[in-house]
Structure formats: C-alpha cells, structure tokens
Design a protein around this motif. Sequence first.
Motif, PDB file in Angstrom:
ATOM      1  N   SER A 125      51.853  40.547  -6.986  1.00 48.12           N
ATOM      2  CA  SER A 125      49.872  39.029  -7.138  1.00 48.12           C
ATOM      3  C   SER A 125      49.425  39.554  -7.543  1.00 48.12           C
ATOM      4  N   ALA A 126      48.350  38.825  -8.183  1.00 46.55           N
ATOM      5  CA  ALA A 126      47.517  38.559  -9.374  1.00 46.55           C
ATOM      6  C   ALA A 126      46.251  37.795  -9.141  1.00 46.55           C
ATOM      7  N   GLU A 127      44.963  38.282  -9.542  1.00 48.22           N
ATOM      8  CA  GLU A 127      43.959  36.939  -8.842  1.00 48.22           C
ATOM      9  C   GLU A 127      43.550  36.752 -10.496  1.00 48.22           C
ATOM     10  N   PHE A 156      43.679  38.868 -15.531  1.00 42.09           N
ATOM     11  CA  PHE A 156      44.852  39.388 -14.612  1.00 42.09           C
ATOM     12  C   PHE A 156      44.599  40.242 -13.609  1.00 42.09           C
ATOM     13  N   THR A 157      43.694  40.876 -12.374  1.00 42.38           N
ATOM     14  CA  THR A 157      44.339  41.619 -11.969  1.00 42.38           C
ATOM     15  C   THR A 157      44.671  41.956 -10.897  1.00 42.38           C
ATOM     16  N   PHE A 158      45.769  43.168 -10.924  1.00 42.39           N
ATOM     17  CA  PHE A 158      46.405  43.689  -9.755  1.00 42.39           C
ATOM     18  C   PHE A 158      46.224  45.083  -9.378  1.00 42.39           C
ATOM     19  N   THR A 159      47.010  45.054  -8.440  1.00 39.59           N
ATOM     20  CA  THR A 159      47.193  46.108  -8.139  1.00 39.59           C
ATOM     21  C   THR A 159      48.545  47.604  -7.776  1.00 39.59           C
ATOM     22  N   GLN A 164      44.582  49.862  -9.920  1.00 41.23           N
ATOM     23  CA  GLN A 164      43.694  48.554  -9.962  1.00 41.23           C
ATOM     24  C   GLN A 164      43.814  48.966 -11.647  1.00 41.23           C
ATOM     25  N   ASP A 166      43.319  45.555 -14.661  1.00 44.19           N
ATOM     26  CA  ASP A 166      42.864  44.231 -15.271  1.00 44.19           C
ATOM     27  C   ASP A 166      43.544  44.111 -16.826  1.00 44.19           C
TER      28      ASP A 166
END
Length: 250
Positions: A125-127, A156-159, A164, A166
Amino acid sequence: MTFVDEWQDWHAGREAAVSAPGGDLTLTGTHWLVGRTGIEGLPGTWWADGTGVRVSGADGLLVDGAPTAEGLLRADQRLMVGDVELKIIRRGDDLAVRTYDPHAPAVARFAGIDAFAPDPAWVVSAEFTPAEGGRTLRTAHSHSDRLVDYPVVGTFTFTVDGRQADLVALYTGHEGEAHITFRDATSGRESYGAARFLFVPLPPTAGPVTLDFNRTTLPPCAFSDAFICPLPPPGNVLPFAVRAGEKVVC
C-alpha cells in the motif's frame, strides 16, 4: 486463477514479448541523426526535419507497406527494410532511427528472464502525491551521456519493515502511466545493476494506491546495449532489498 497463476501468465507474456519481432532483444542499433546521416545496413540518407525524419535514396524502404524511396517519415508509421523494422524516436530535441532485426544474435541466445518467486508481501500500500505542475527532473541514461528533462508526475510513498521510501515517478512517453525507475540492495548483486522499472497506472488524484513490485521489469537496456534507459534519481536508490520482479536476462 490464483495470484501465482496470474503472475506466471504475466511472466510468460514478458518473455514472449521481448523475443518477438520488434521486441527488446531485436534492437540492433540506435542511430542519432546529426546532419545528413548514412545508417549502416540501411539504404539512403537520413536527416532530421522538424519533428520528423526525412530520407532520400532509400530503395527498398516500405512505409506502411508502400515502397518509399524518399519523403518525410513520422514516428507513427510502420517502416520496414526487408525483415528489419525501423522506429523513429525523439529524446529532447534529438531524433534517431532504431533498427529491430528479428534475427539478432541476442534472440538466439535468449533463455528466459530470471525472476524472484511471486510474493504477495510485495504488493504494498502506498500514498500518491501529485507533482506540482511543470516540475521536471534532469535524468541521466545508461549507455549514453545524454541528459533529458522528464516531467515528474508525482511521488509514491510506502513503508517496508518500518522503513519509508519515497519513489519519484516520471512521464517518459507512456500515456496514462507513471514510470518508476529504481535501484535497491539487490542491484548489481541479485538483479540487473543499472536499474529496474515499475510502471503503474497514473492516479488521477492524490490518495492511496497499490504497488505490485512482483511486476517489476528489467529495463530495455538489459536486453540490448543499443537502448538508452533513464537511471534512477538519487531518492529512488533504496537501501533495502526488493526481492520481487525480474532479476536478469538468461
């Protein structure tokens, strides 16, 4: 169809596409047009003319199936000389003619694409955060000293395991797609060293998205040195291993 079945179908399609006529393995040359240029193995003289390519004396050239010894050629036309397919490309203000030979030695040597086993854990899942309008990123390329300013479409930012990432995504000519080029801790060890690619549908707005790293692909330059491929921006070099997607050409 299971997750693994879907991935295996995708993987088989990739192997078929890169070795098919016009596929990445068939690229034998990228010929940049500087003034009037003779291209080895092709008839005629070629030169840039505005946004197209002009040719003269090209006996044996077929344009959309019709013999055409001279004229102005566009990138959307089908160009053939015998079995060799030609494509016009633009990079910045420069034009080139690419030659695709279905009998290229790389096709005969090809034994498949080695890949990591499909793993649902790498569907993350990413933002997505859209870029401000007009932002570009000057990008270096493999097998070339060319620098190209590509539009930035967003981040796209995810962990992963509490870390984290980016990843900046570019527009590189694939309509409706965000192009992520990245390296990670497997690059040059377990996977192709220059970069790997992930193409995802370009989200229309900011918000949550899913990134499936199992669909990570080798860049075209992994299949032919005649390609130039955008290299990752500094922030797209990940400190952890992404053991998903394609690894190397066999």
